[in-house]
Design a protein around this motif. Structure first.
Motif, PDB file in Angstrom:
ATOM      1  N   LEU A   1     135.170  65.282   7.927  1.00  0.00           N
ATOM      2  CA  LEU A   1     135.634  64.869   6.605  1.00  0.00           C
ATOM      3  C   LEU A   1     135.850  63.356   6.622  1.00  0.00           C
ATOM      4  O   LEU A   1     136.586  62.842   7.466  1.00  0.00           O
TER       5      LEU A   1
ATOM      6  N   VAL B   1     135.786  65.665  -4.094  1.00  0.00           N
ATOM      7  CA  VAL B   1     134.999  66.015  -2.921  1.00  0.00           C
ATOM      8  C   VAL B   1     133.508  65.926  -3.226  1.00  0.00           C
ATOM      9  O   VAL B   1     133.073  66.175  -4.352  1.00  0.00           O
ATOM     10  N   SER B   2     132.753  65.556  -2.212  1.00  0.00           N
ATOM     11  CA  SER B   2     131.311  65.473  -2.333  1.00  0.00           C
ATOM     12  C   SER B   2     130.702  65.899  -1.005  1.00  0.00           C
ATOM     13  O   SER B   2     131.114  65.384   0.039  1.00  0.00           O
TER      14      SER B   2
ATOM     15  N   THR C   1     132.454  71.583  -4.290  1.00  0.00           N
ATOM     16  CA  THR C   1     132.772  72.905  -3.750  1.00  0.00           C
ATOM     17  C   THR C   1     133.038  73.846  -4.920  1.00  0.00           C
ATOM     18  O   THR C   1     133.165  73.383  -6.070  1.00  0.00           O
TER      19      THR C   1
ATOM     20  N   ALA D   1     137.114  73.291   4.057  1.00  0.00           N
ATOM     21  CA  ALA D   1     136.094  72.415   4.623  1.00  0.00           C
ATOM     22  C   ALA D   1     135.115  73.275   5.407  1.00  0.00           C
ATOM     23  O   ALA D   1     135.345  73.603   6.566  1.00  0.00           O
TER      24      ALA D   1
ATOM     25  N   HIS E   1     132.113  66.685   4.377  1.00  0.00           N
ATOM     26  CA  HIS E   1     132.408  66.248   3.009  1.00  0.00           C
ATOM     27  C   HIS E   1     132.897  64.806   3.015  1.00  0.00           C
ATOM     28  O   HIS E   1     133.533  64.365   3.978  1.00  0.00           O
TER      29      HIS E   1
ATOM     30  N   VAL F   1     135.661  62.696   0.939  1.00  0.00           N
ATOM     31  CA  VAL F   1     136.839  63.057   0.146  1.00  0.00           C
ATOM     32  C   VAL F   1     137.532  61.785  -0.335  1.00  0.00           C
ATOM     33  O   VAL F   1     137.902  60.925   0.473  1.00  0.00           O
TER      34      VAL F   1
END
Lengths: 657, 657
Positions: free
Chosen positions: A42, A94-95, A98, A125, A129, A131
């Protein structure tokens, strides 16, 4: 379903734990797309109102929530419910995006949802990602606990002061609904005690009251605003020593600390003798349970008295103990822990009411018990791993808790292995001719100088008294120094008088005999004193120490082999427990108790079990982290390893510098 | 957050209840697309191996699972976990398709998912759906309970016999994990008692054991196969009478029934006097709690003795009581129930350990308490609604439980309203000159014939004894018959002697005076006996009955007005409780206690509270249905209605035929 065994198990079991904590969506939720191994990455971008954004990348086991991933790595995200999906404040972007949950839909508009805005506590998660964390609305309090761990305060114990409208014929909501309607970020269910108090307290308090919530239970309602009064007790229930720390949960600081010997001592000094006691006498389990309860109760009273805190304002306790101590406290038969194949009744003991373990605190107070990795890597070690951040550090680290049973944890920053080695009682002064506990009169530091004109023997003694015996750290120093000056050879045998006179003329007269046995006199009243009335180290003592250290070093050697590591790869050795605090790092290296490393890499970590218990009280996220460790750490059983004995024999000798 | 008040509340509260039951997906799950009002329609096609498919269409509140919707309507779907999403057996095909859950993904292949195959317990009915139910693999057991309710057996108490592999050094799974791994359809968490028993029982039972699960808790583990032994007790905790039924949960049949007077009687005959007792004496609450506990305990012992069942094999109890009885049993201050604005502490009392309410059953046994709609429409009425299927029947039905407090429920097949009317003690013989309980010597049936040569007065008396007084049903009969023969006019006044002689020459001499008060002699020792020593009905008695019946009829009249119904629209009147069983339907119609209807539409429903408690024990789906009633039923408070008094005065008179 468990972390025991050679293979990391499927994710079922700890996820179940998370589910109970409300972290992971239960049946009916989004599918989790991971295979249960490896970690996900992350990349956090943390915005700040007063500074440019900062970046931090963390790696966590798949399935952990983004909120936990941040919390465990000291990244604060707004939240008051603590990650239960109820306060709707932990907004992040987030990318890749989700799945959208019902709570996301209530929190964000469609454009925001499409842009990836989600509640961090509800995003699992399951892959890498990016974030984005927006600037904090309120800067959360944090406390430094454990080995430099910065813990964002979010205790299980929460209070909410509310001023309610009084009921009317038009508004006949039940008292409980009226109260819960006024609390927007928590959704507790009441226990019977709270229900019994509710109608009276509401009316006596003119409907201005403070709700007391522990985890997801409404345990009380108090008239007026009592939000500033919130306490908890962290227990380190050791086989030998028990420590209690009273914590102020509002500030995160300790109020009082007390320790005493475990009242189970009369049943034996180590876990095996206490387990044996229960096997010999059916009444012993009850008595051991009572002794543990008495110990905890005495300490709780003491810290409350010293801290000036009413025990009724202590709403929770956390307890770290090894598997046997935990079983005995709960009244669970420990026999299967003591005999092969060494099986626990449960790895995740349920929270129990404080009153069920003899504690007189708030009637709704519960005791959260640390989960265990195995029969001999118990809740105390899981607490220690939490306090030392074994799963959050990218360095290669070795954690050793030296004792009758020695627990060893090795992390290469990605995988974590744990094992237990039966070291025997040598480090606690047991089976050692002049051995004693680390109490007044114990020699704890020894320096030997070989030359005729040197001081010879310099001793550090506990207390302002004459030396009476040798404690664990003194034993290690004695052997290490004797190896250094050459009076012990690499195989652990005392040299002949001739060799002694040559190598260490200033010490040679101390190398003598008691009966047939070779001894080295560490302290004597006079030069001509009878060795049998002096403090000595015997050949047999050296052998005991060799067996003990060989067991331990076999443990970490096998773990290092599993991860393909050499001594020099270890970036930090953490020595846990009070023994670790007194041990000389140089001596530990010299006798081979720890890998051959620069001494600066060897760190005394202190009472990490107690620190872990404090962390569990200060943060429910850290508590969830302890449960996650069961999944992350692979337990390696040594007792059936065909290579154990070979390694053990190899490692009896002292390392040649 | 509650069903109290005029407006149906948002769905939050009962959904929370479902969530605890594991029925509705919590935070993180799919969004529910409905506005909280109205119903959705499910059209089931039920396949059968041996017969053509059958069709059934049901209407349920939005948010209910397809599994519950089927279960509540007697449609069986394969399942062993009881709708918790864990057994993966309740396969159905839904159209239009619904979101795919993680459990669906584990159960079905992509083609099946696309075709709409889902686990019925995880599909929320948020819109109209067609549902295909494949042929049953195992035909479930069912029992007939309540008013013709067919209940598919799925008790909260479950047993699973397992034969486990013994632990080895290669398989060190904790005992609990080993046990739970072997149970594929349930995922309970253990209580402390079960953990304490686990290691010993596993080893003494050679790892062949039976797990005892209640709801989601593992409460015990028993050596060998004990699956055929499963009992529970249903309690109807009435203000006057308490009934216990011991149920065999394997067969769904009652084993023994016992009843006795509530030991709280010395504190007063009705709820108000018992509430008053707690307001006058702080010690009274504890004593009332103890008296209730003693009553339950005595009955539990009695049914176990009569049924030849070890109380340790009773793993659960369910209890239906009014709000005051429930509060007193739990030791919750009932004062707010007794004074305006009549507020409950909670509408959904938590399950408590049987030992907490004085019952010595299995140590892990819990008591499930019925939720309540309001301070005066309590858990007994919710249980009664469950037993009579008030929410599952498309007919227009009126439910009346006559007592000191009379509860009234009206359903038009879509909406359900409930209210309470303060009827006073007349129907229990209170405030009536010759009133008495329905005990030996009580006149319970009366027939009057007016003619000179007619029998005159015919009495049905309880027991083989001379008449001593008049119980509730006798009172209603007396007044109804006197109205019929014309000795009472429509306003409730006794006619003059002249009119009496004209209308009922055979009875006229019984219409006389005691002092200044007009009385009718129902039973006299001799023709010339002193009326004051005979069993009489006085003018004041008639007035008492008029007040009582007017209160009740005002209740149902206002509810009928709310739903726009006329008397003739009512398709069934259910008279609950023992009073309802003895009451003459014709008399009830004649005095206006029930709407003016053909007597065949008036049905004695019996002890529906007790039946509801049995249903809750036999089926967790029915138990969830009781919770759903809180959402479906709108409570109407009468005490602040401006039109109450007008209606009341209008309804004092007897209906003119």
């Amino acid at each position: 379903m468990t972390a025991s065994g050679d293979e990391p198990g499927p994710l079922e079991y700890p996820l179940e734990g998370y589910r109970r904590e409300g972290l992971i969506a239960p049946p009916g939720a989004e599918p989790a797309a991971h295979d249960g191994t490896g970690r996900v990455q992350l990349s956090f971008t943390v915005e700040d109102k007063d500074a440019p954004p900062s970046q931090k990348t963390v790696r966590v086991p798949p399935g952990v929530s983004v909120f936990d991933s941040a919390s465990w790595n000291g990244i604060a995200i707004d939240s008051t419910c603590g990650g239960h999906g109820t306060c709707h404040k932990c907004k992040v972007r987030v990318s890749p995006v989700t799945p959208v949950t019902r709570h996301d839909e209530r929190t964000f508009n469609p454009n925001e949802l499409q842009a990836g805005w989600r509640l961090a506590c509800l995003v699992q998660a399951t892959r890498d990602h990016d974030v984005l964390v927006p600037p904090l609305v309120t800067r959360p309090k944090a406390a430094t606990v454990g080995v430099g761990r910065q813990v964002i305060l979010r205790p299980a114990v929460q209070k909410r002061y509310v001023e309610l409208t009084e009921p009317t014929l038009e508004d006949q909501r039940p008292d409980l609904v009226r109260l819960l309607d006024a609390i927007d970020d928590l959704e507790p269910h009441p226990d019977l005690h709270a229900l019994r108090r509710l109608p009276k307290v509401l009316r006596e308090g003119d409907f201005k009251v403070t709700a007391v919530v522990v985890d997801e239970v409404l345990v009380d309602v108090e008239p007026g605003d009592t939000t500033a009064i919130r306490y908890a007790i962290a227990f380190d229930l050791g086989t030998t020593t028990v420590v209690a720390t009273l914590l102020d949960l509002v500030t995160g600081t300790p109020v009082a600390v007390a320790s005493m010997l475990n009242k189970q001592q009369p049943f034996g000094g180590d876990v095996i003798s206490r387990i044996s006691a229960t096997m010999l006498d059916p009444a012993a389990l009850g008595r051991l349970q009572q002794a543990a309860a008495d110990t905890l109760s005495t300490l709780a009273q003491q810290v409350c008295r010293e801290g000036g805190v009413d025990p009724l304002h202590v709403y929770e306790a956390a307890l770290a103990g090894n598997a046997t101590m935990t079983a005995l406290l709960l009244g669970i038969d420990p026999e299967p822990l003591g005999v092969a194949p060494f099986v626990q009744t449960t790895a995740t003991p349920p929270a129990v009411l404080a009153s069920e373990v003899g504690l007189t605190l708030h009637p709704g107070a519960r005791v959260a018990l640390f989960p265990a990795l195995g029969a001999y890597v118990g809740g105390d070690i899981v607490a220690g791993m939490l306090a030392t951040g074994m799963d959050r550090d990218k360095r290669v680290r070795l954690f050793i808790d030296v004792g009758t049973n020695c627990e060893i944890v090795l992390s290469d920053g990605e995988k974590i292995l744990a094992t237990a080695a039966p070291a025997g009682p040598a480090f606690e002064g047991g089976a050692i001719r002049c051995g004693m506990r680390a109490a007044d009169g114990a020699i704890e530091v020894i320096k030997l100088t070989p030359g005729e004109d040197d001081p010879g023997v310099e001793l550090g003694v506990i207390g302002d008294v004459a030396p009476r015996g040798l404690c664990g750290s003194g034993l290690v120093d004695a052997v290490a120094e004797l190896v250094k000056v050459g009076l012990l050879d690499a195989s652990g045998r005392f040299v002949t008088d001739e060799v002694a006179k040559e190598l260490a003329p200033g010490l040679a007269d101390r190398l003598t005999y008691i009966g047939q046995e070779r001894v080295f006199v560490l302290h004597r009243e006079r030069v001509d004193a009878d060795p049998s009335e002096s403090v000595v180290l015997s050949q047999r003592d050296v052998r005991e120490l060799q067996f003990a250290k060989a067991a331990i070093s076999t443990g970490w050697t096998l773990l290092m082999e599993e991860l393909g590591l050499e001594h020099r790869d270890i970036q930090q050795v953490l020595l846990a427990g009070s023994f670790g605090s007194y041990l000389s790092a140089a001596s530990a290296v010299r006798i081979g108790l720890v890998p051959t490393l620069p001494v600066l890499r060897i760190v005394a970590a202190g009472n990490v079990a107690g620190e872990g218990a404090k962390m569990a009280l200060l943060s429910i996220r850290e508590r969830a982290g302890a449960l996650a460790l069961l999944e992350e750490v692979t337990y390696v059983e040594l007792s059936d390893r065909p290579d154990f004995n070979d390694r053990f024999v190899d490692l009896l000798a002292f390392p040649t510098p």
